[in-house]
Design a protein around this motif. Sequence first.
Motif, PDB file in Angstrom:
ATOM      1  N   HIS A 124       0.853  -1.195  -0.155  1.00 39.25           N
ATOM      2  CA  HIS A 124      -0.108  -0.047  -0.020  1.00 39.25           C
ATOM      3  C   HIS A 124       0.891   1.242  -0.015  1.00 39.25           C
ATOM      4  N   TRP A 125       1.808   1.233   0.791  1.00 39.79           N
ATOM      5  CA  TRP A 125       2.617   2.574   0.971  1.00 39.79           C
ATOM      6  C   TRP A 125       3.565   2.732  -0.083  1.00 39.79           C
ATOM      7  N   LEU A 126       4.143   1.486  -0.682  1.00 40.27           N
ATOM      8  CA  LEU A 126       5.005   1.819  -1.922  1.00 40.27           C
ATOM      9  C   LEU A 126       4.050   2.430  -2.984  1.00 40.27           C
ATOM     10  N   GLY A 127       2.960   1.978  -2.990  1.00 35.78           N
ATOM     11  CA  GLY A 127       2.005   2.612  -3.998  1.00 35.78           C
ATOM     12  C   GLY A 127       1.692   3.915  -4.088  1.00 35.78           C
ATOM     13  N   THR A 128       1.449   4.423  -2.569  1.00 31.98           N
ATOM     14  CA  THR A 128       1.189   5.534  -2.293  1.00 31.98           C
ATOM     15  C   THR A 128       2.226   6.640  -2.706  1.00 31.98           C
ATOM     16  N   VAL A 129       3.485   6.163  -2.481  1.00 33.83           N
ATOM     17  CA  VAL A 129       4.788   6.980  -2.876  1.00 33.83           C
ATOM     18  C   VAL A 129       5.105   6.736  -4.541  1.00 33.83           C
ATOM     19  N   GLY A 130       4.296   6.082  -5.041  1.00 32.28           N
ATOM     20  CA  GLY A 130       4.566   5.843  -6.638  1.00 32.28           C
ATOM     21  C   GLY A 130       5.499   5.109  -6.973  1.00 32.28           C
ATOM     22  N   LEU A 131       5.787   3.998  -6.227  1.00 33.12           N
ATOM     23  CA  LEU A 131       6.594   2.856  -6.346  1.00 33.12           C
ATOM     24  C   LEU A 131       6.075   1.346  -6.356  1.00 33.12           C
ATOM     25  N   GLU A 132       4.731   1.392  -6.969  1.00 27.29           N
ATOM     26  CA  GLU A 132       4.134  -0.019  -6.899  1.00 27.29           C
ATOM     27  C   GLU A 132       4.802  -0.996  -7.897  1.00 27.29           C
ATOM     28  N   GLY A 133       5.318  -0.332  -8.879  1.00 29.81           N
ATOM     29  CA  GLY A 133       6.014  -1.369  -9.797  1.00 29.81           C
ATOM     30  C   GLY A 133       7.621  -1.599  -9.552  1.00 29.81           C
ATOM     31  N   PHE A 134       8.066  -1.332  -8.374  1.00 29.09           N
ATOM     32  CA  PHE A 134       9.310  -1.385  -8.207  1.00 29.09           C
ATOM     33  C   PHE A 134       9.703  -1.936  -6.777  1.00 29.09           C
ATOM     34  N   ALA A 135       8.551  -3.006  -6.315  1.00 30.58           N
ATOM     35  CA  ALA A 135       9.019  -3.631  -4.900  1.00 30.58           C
ATOM     36  C   ALA A 135       9.953  -4.170  -4.879  1.00 30.58           C
ATOM     37  N   GLY A 136      10.325  -4.990  -6.082  1.00 27.10           N
ATOM     38  CA  GLY A 136      11.345  -6.066  -6.031  1.00 27.10           C
ATOM     39  C   GLY A 136      12.837  -5.530  -6.485  1.00 27.10           C
ATOM     40  N   ARG A 140      20.227  -0.260  -5.553  1.00 22.11           N
ATOM     41  CA  ARG A 140      21.380   0.284  -6.717  1.00 22.11           C
ATOM     42  C   ARG A 140      20.513   0.356  -8.093  1.00 22.11           C
ATOM     43  N   ARG A 141      19.412  -0.207  -8.306  1.00 18.21           N
ATOM     44  CA  ARG A 141      18.636  -0.007  -9.386  1.00 18.21           C
ATOM     45  C   ARG A 141      17.787   1.100  -9.501  1.00 18.21           C
ATOM     46  N   VAL A 142      17.683   1.973  -8.773  1.00 18.19           N
ATOM     47  CA  VAL A 142      16.597   2.895  -8.759  1.00 18.19           C
ATOM     48  C   VAL A 142      17.265   4.441  -8.528  1.00 18.19           C
ATOM     49  N   SER A 143      16.603   5.490  -8.822  1.00 17.21           N
ATOM     50  CA  SER A 143      17.351   6.536  -8.880  1.00 17.21           C
ATOM     51  C   SER A 143      17.231   7.161  -7.347  1.00 17.21           C
ATOM     52  N   GLY A 144      17.872   8.145  -7.173  1.00 15.51           N
ATOM     53  CA  GLY A 144      18.066   8.885  -5.705  1.00 15.51           C
ATOM     54  C   GLY A 144      16.570   9.354  -5.237  1.00 15.51           C
ATOM     55  N   GLY A 145      15.848   9.983  -6.258  1.00 12.40           N
ATOM     56  CA  GLY A 145      14.243  10.206  -5.816  1.00 12.40           C
ATOM     57  C   GLY A 145      13.509   9.106  -5.524  1.00 12.40           C
ATOM     58  N   MET A 146      13.774   7.774  -6.251  1.00  7.80           N
ATOM     59  CA  MET A 146      12.986   6.797  -6.001  1.00  7.80           C
ATOM     60  C   MET A 146      13.425   6.157  -4.554  1.00  7.80           C
ATOM     61  N   ALA A 147      14.605   6.200  -4.261  1.00  3.03           N
ATOM     62  CA  ALA A 147      15.304   5.772  -3.003  1.00  3.03           C
ATOM     63  C   ALA A 147      14.604   6.475  -1.898  1.00  3.03           C
ATOM     64  N   GLN A 148      14.604   7.829  -2.095  1.00  8.98           N
ATOM     65  CA  GLN A 148      14.100   8.702  -0.905  1.00  8.98           C
ATOM     66  C   GLN A 148      12.510   8.377  -0.693  1.00  8.98           C
ATOM     67  N   ARG A 149      11.922   8.089  -1.974  1.00  6.68           N
ATOM     68  CA  ARG A 149      10.309   7.683  -1.827  1.00  6.68           C
ATOM     69  C   ARG A 149      10.208   6.338  -1.179  1.00  6.68           C
ATOM     70  N   ALA A 150      11.219   5.455  -1.168  1.00  5.33           N
ATOM     71  CA  ALA A 150      10.996   4.251  -0.454  1.00  5.33           C
ATOM     72  C   ALA A 150      11.400   4.524   1.190  1.00  5.33           C
ATOM     73  N   ALA A 151      12.306   5.545   1.295  1.00  3.72           N
ATOM     74  CA  ALA A 151      12.588   6.009   2.726  1.00  3.72           C
ATOM     75  C   ALA A 151      11.347   6.439   3.321  1.00  3.72           C
ATOM     76  N   LEU A 152      10.481   7.217   2.470  1.00  2.00           N
ATOM     77  CA  LEU A 152       9.293   7.675   3.058  1.00  2.00           C
ATOM     78  C   LEU A 152       8.335   6.680   3.226  1.00  2.00           C
ATOM     79  N   ALA A 153       8.427   5.787   2.297  1.00  2.00           N
ATOM     80  CA  ALA A 153       7.287   4.881   2.509  1.00  2.00           C
ATOM     81  C   ALA A 153       7.533   4.010   3.748  1.00  2.00           C
ATOM     82  N   ARG A 154       8.991   3.807   4.223  1.00  2.00           N
ATOM     83  CA  ARG A 154       9.367   2.965   5.554  1.00  2.00           C
ATOM     84  C   ARG A 154       8.804   3.884   6.651  1.00  2.00           C
ATOM     85  N   ASP A 186       1.009  16.116  -0.095  1.00  2.50           N
ATOM     86  CA  ASP A 186      -0.357  15.150  -0.308  1.00  2.50           C
ATOM     87  C   ASP A 186      -0.267  14.025   0.780  1.00  2.50           C
ATOM     88  N   VAL A 187       0.771  13.430   1.096  1.00  2.00           N
ATOM     89  CA  VAL A 187       0.737  12.525   2.164  1.00  2.00           C
ATOM     90  C   VAL A 187       0.109  13.070   3.665  1.00  2.00           C
TER      91      VAL A 187
END
Length: 263
Positions: A124-136, A140-154, A186-187
Amino acid sequence: MPAADRVDAAGVALRGVGRSFATADGVHEVLAGIDLDLAPGSTVALLGASGSGKSTLLRLVAGLDTPTAGDVRVGGEEVRGVHPRTAVVFQEPRLLPWRDLAGNVALGLPPGTARADGRAEVAHWLGTVGLEGFAGHRPRRVSGGMAQRAALARALVRRPGVLLLDEPFAALDALTRLKMQDLLDDVQRGTGATVLFVTHDVDEALHLADRVLVLGTSGERAGAHVVRDLHVDVPRPRDRGDAALAALRVDLLELLGVPRAHA
């Protein structure tokens, strides 16, 4: 954002809070006499020059440090160690490289969360921050912005009553930073969490915060304290070109030592 995402927002109170450190040259007083009340569900920015104690204050609220004077309370309870109703997002994502994004987000789950519930919350929270397709994906395979989105989801998977952020977008490029600001806005409006964030960016503070607290020193007090408590009475979400924000920007920059231009 669904109503189910609403959290039990907590207020934050600091009374006579000080923090000093012993050095080879004697005691260094970083903060002195901080008295603050943050209303549940409010968004508050901490501004100030480098070394003014912004991150120290945030760490005290998070329970990652202990005041040498006064006390800090979250939801009316004195903070003694990491408080269960708070979550922190740091300047760097601090993701474990051997875990995928879902595994990193799962680290934020409250202890005792059932496995199925945990998987659902992480998704749910991966989807909320726009990472629903990147769970796996590994970090190292994602951008700095995506990594920080994951940190926010955490942090969000914990469903914190108080979300604490220490310059969370400082390492991002300008465009990604603006997008992350809007995501945080938004969050916050969707969950209703109390947000306290540190920034050096006046525009970021004015775009996101209901109140902007400026830390600095004055008079005979050695430690930093709140020298300005600015209420931003502009409805959110905000237009970055709003004339009211532009006027507040000039005032804050002057307070921070950036004078107005003179013809």
